[in-house]
Write a protein that holds these residues in place. Structure first.
Motif, PDB file in Angstrom:
ATOM      1  N   CYS A  13      31.592  34.377 -41.312  1.00 20.44           N
ATOM      2  CA  CYS A  13      30.956  33.040 -40.809  1.00 20.44           C
ATOM      3  C   CYS A  13      29.958  33.261 -40.142  1.00 20.44           C
ATOM      4  O   CYS A  13      29.638  34.528 -39.438  1.00 20.44           O
ATOM      5  CB  CYS A  13      32.267  32.102 -40.241  1.00 20.44           C
ATOM      6  SG  CYS A  13      33.525  31.668 -41.138  1.00 20.44           S
ATOM      7  N   MET A  32      27.380  26.169 -39.155  1.00 18.61           N
ATOM      8  CA  MET A  32      28.173  27.129 -39.506  1.00 18.61           C
ATOM      9  C   MET A  32      28.632  27.289 -40.942  1.00 18.61           C
ATOM     10  O   MET A  32      28.709  26.134 -41.593  1.00 18.61           O
ATOM     11  CB  MET A  32      29.626  27.065 -38.700  1.00 18.61           C
ATOM     12  CG  MET A  32      30.150  28.227 -39.059  1.00 18.61           C
ATOM     13  SD  MET A  32      31.645  28.365 -37.709  1.00 18.61           S
ATOM     14  CE  MET A  32      33.000  27.092 -38.354  1.00 18.61           C
ATOM     15  N   ASN A  33      28.270  28.265 -41.404  1.00 15.74           N
ATOM     16  CA  ASN A  33      28.571  28.578 -42.922  1.00 15.74           C
ATOM     17  C   ASN A  33      29.773  29.733 -42.925  1.00 15.74           C
ATOM     18  O   ASN A  33      29.568  30.863 -42.185  1.00 15.74           O
ATOM     19  CB  ASN A  33      27.409  29.123 -43.673  1.00 15.74           C
ATOM     20  CG  ASN A  33      26.382  28.074 -44.306  1.00 15.74           C
ATOM     21  OD1 ASN A  33      26.693  27.032 -43.936  1.00 15.74           O
ATOM     22  ND2 ASN A  33      25.857  28.460 -45.483  1.00 15.74           N
ATOM     23  N   CYS A  34      30.824  29.657 -43.703  1.00 15.24           N
ATOM     24  CA  CYS A  34      31.926  30.427 -43.990  1.00 15.24           C
ATOM     25  C   CYS A  34      31.800  30.840 -45.414  1.00 15.24           C
ATOM     26  O   CYS A  34      31.745  29.711 -46.068  1.00 15.24           O
ATOM     27  CB  CYS A  34      33.008  30.019 -43.330  1.00 15.24           C
ATOM     28  SG  CYS A  34      33.189  29.881 -41.511  1.00 15.24           S
ATOM     29  N   TRP A  85      40.216  25.248 -40.071  1.00 15.21           N
ATOM     30  CA  TRP A  85      39.877  25.943 -38.866  1.00 15.21           C
ATOM     31  C   TRP A  85      40.332  25.127 -37.633  1.00 15.21           C
ATOM     32  O   TRP A  85      40.272  23.781 -37.576  1.00 15.21           O
ATOM     33  CB  TRP A  85      38.539  26.426 -38.944  1.00 15.21           C
ATOM     34  CG  TRP A  85      37.581  25.560 -38.228  1.00 15.21           C
ATOM     35  CD1 TRP A  85      37.247  24.050 -38.798  1.00 15.21           C
ATOM     36  CD2 TRP A  85      36.451  25.620 -37.333  1.00 15.21           C
ATOM     37  NE1 TRP A  85      36.108  23.424 -38.263  1.00 15.21           N
ATOM     38  CE2 TRP A  85      35.819  24.167 -37.162  1.00 15.21           C
ATOM     39  CE3 TRP A  85      36.379  26.445 -36.090  1.00 15.21           C
ATOM     40  CZ2 TRP A  85      34.904  23.974 -36.398  1.00 15.21           C
ATOM     41  CZ3 TRP A  85      35.296  26.382 -35.415  1.00 15.21           C
ATOM     42  CH2 TRP A  85      34.794  24.963 -35.422  1.00 15.21           C
ATOM     43  N   CYS A 101      37.824  21.720 -44.178  1.00 18.94           N
ATOM     44  CA  CYS A 101      36.458  22.008 -44.441  1.00 18.94           C
ATOM     45  C   CYS A 101      36.174  20.744 -45.404  1.00 18.94           C
ATOM     46  O   CYS A 101      36.952  20.013 -46.061  1.00 18.94           O
ATOM     47  CB  CYS A 101      36.389  22.993 -45.322  1.00 18.94           C
ATOM     48  SG  CYS A 101      34.578  23.200 -46.252  1.00 18.94           S
ATOM     49  N   GLY A 156      33.443  28.734 -50.381  1.00 20.16           N
ATOM     50  CA  GLY A 156      32.795  28.809 -48.878  1.00 20.16           C
ATOM     51  C   GLY A 156      32.766  27.382 -48.324  1.00 20.16           C
ATOM     52  O   GLY A 156      33.274  26.620 -49.143  1.00 20.16           O
ATOM     53  N   ARG A 205      30.501  24.651 -45.444  1.00 22.70           N
ATOM     54  CA  ARG A 205      29.456  24.278 -44.363  1.00 22.70           C
ATOM     55  C   ARG A 205      30.056  23.317 -43.325  1.00 22.70           C
ATOM     56  O   ARG A 205      30.500  22.345 -43.906  1.00 22.70           O
ATOM     57  CB  ARG A 205      28.261  23.543 -45.190  1.00 22.70           C
ATOM     58  CG  ARG A 205      27.534  24.459 -45.955  1.00 22.70           C
ATOM     59  CD  ARG A 205      26.114  23.985 -46.669  1.00 22.70           C
ATOM     60  NE  ARG A 205      25.639  25.030 -47.604  1.00 22.70           N
ATOM     61  CZ  ARG A 205      25.496  25.164 -48.643  1.00 22.70           C
ATOM     62  NH1 ARG A 205      26.258  24.402 -49.351  1.00 22.70           N
ATOM     63  NH2 ARG A 205      24.854  25.886 -49.503  1.00 22.70           N
TER      64      ARG A 205
END
Length: 153
Positions: free
Chosen positions: A16, A24-26, A44, A55, A68, A70
């Motif tokens: 991340c 934040m990007n994971c 999270w 997410c 992923g 955002r």
């Protein structure tokens, strides 16, 4: 630790980054041995406010699998945030992946603001000034260290 589920089905290469102060990007890769229909879900928990959230904006690969996420309006806390990615498949039990991350360690800082250079012809040389980068959590701007690279043209 021993996790329930098929070996090699948990995600790999989880990482991340936080950028532009609160985004934040994971991202991750599907497990090497996960069945083709495996779908992954990221949850999270930031210490404040404390509840776990799934997410809202997944990043998908060409097969429609979540690879992923955002996030917006992320606030960086001193304590570690908890990340969990679990998966589901019709064909197998999928192992989960989890990790605690200190968010300030993954922040990409914005550049310093209002950089100016005033140069004179005499021996005084140049005066270069700037303001600290924007960040959501650093209260003491003395913490920043700067490096100036000067190239003669």
């Amino acid at each position: 630790p021993v996790f329930a589920g098929m070996n090699g089905s948990a995600i790999e290469n989880f990482s991340c980054v936080i950028y532009n102060i609160s985004l934040m990007n994971c991202t991750w890769q599907p497990g090497r041995d996960a069945p083709g229909d495996t779908q992954y879900f990221l949850y999270w928990r930031n210490p404040i406010p404390g509840e776990a959230m799934e997410c809202e904006r997944y990043i998908k690969d060409e097969n429609g699998r979540n690879t992923g996420c955002r996030f917006q309006n992320v606030s960086i806390e001193a304590e570690k945030a908890y990340f969990l990615v679990n998966g589901s498949s019709k064909d197998a039990l999928i192992q989960f992946y989890d990790e605690y991350i200190q968010l300030y360690k993954i922040e990409i800082l914005t550049p310093p603001l209002n950089v100016t250079a005033n140069c004179t012809r005499d021996s005084a040389g140049c005066i270069i000034t700037w303001q600290p980068p924007l960040t959501s959590h650093v209260k003491n701007t003395d913490c920043f260290q700067y490096e100036i690279s000067i190239r003669n043209k």
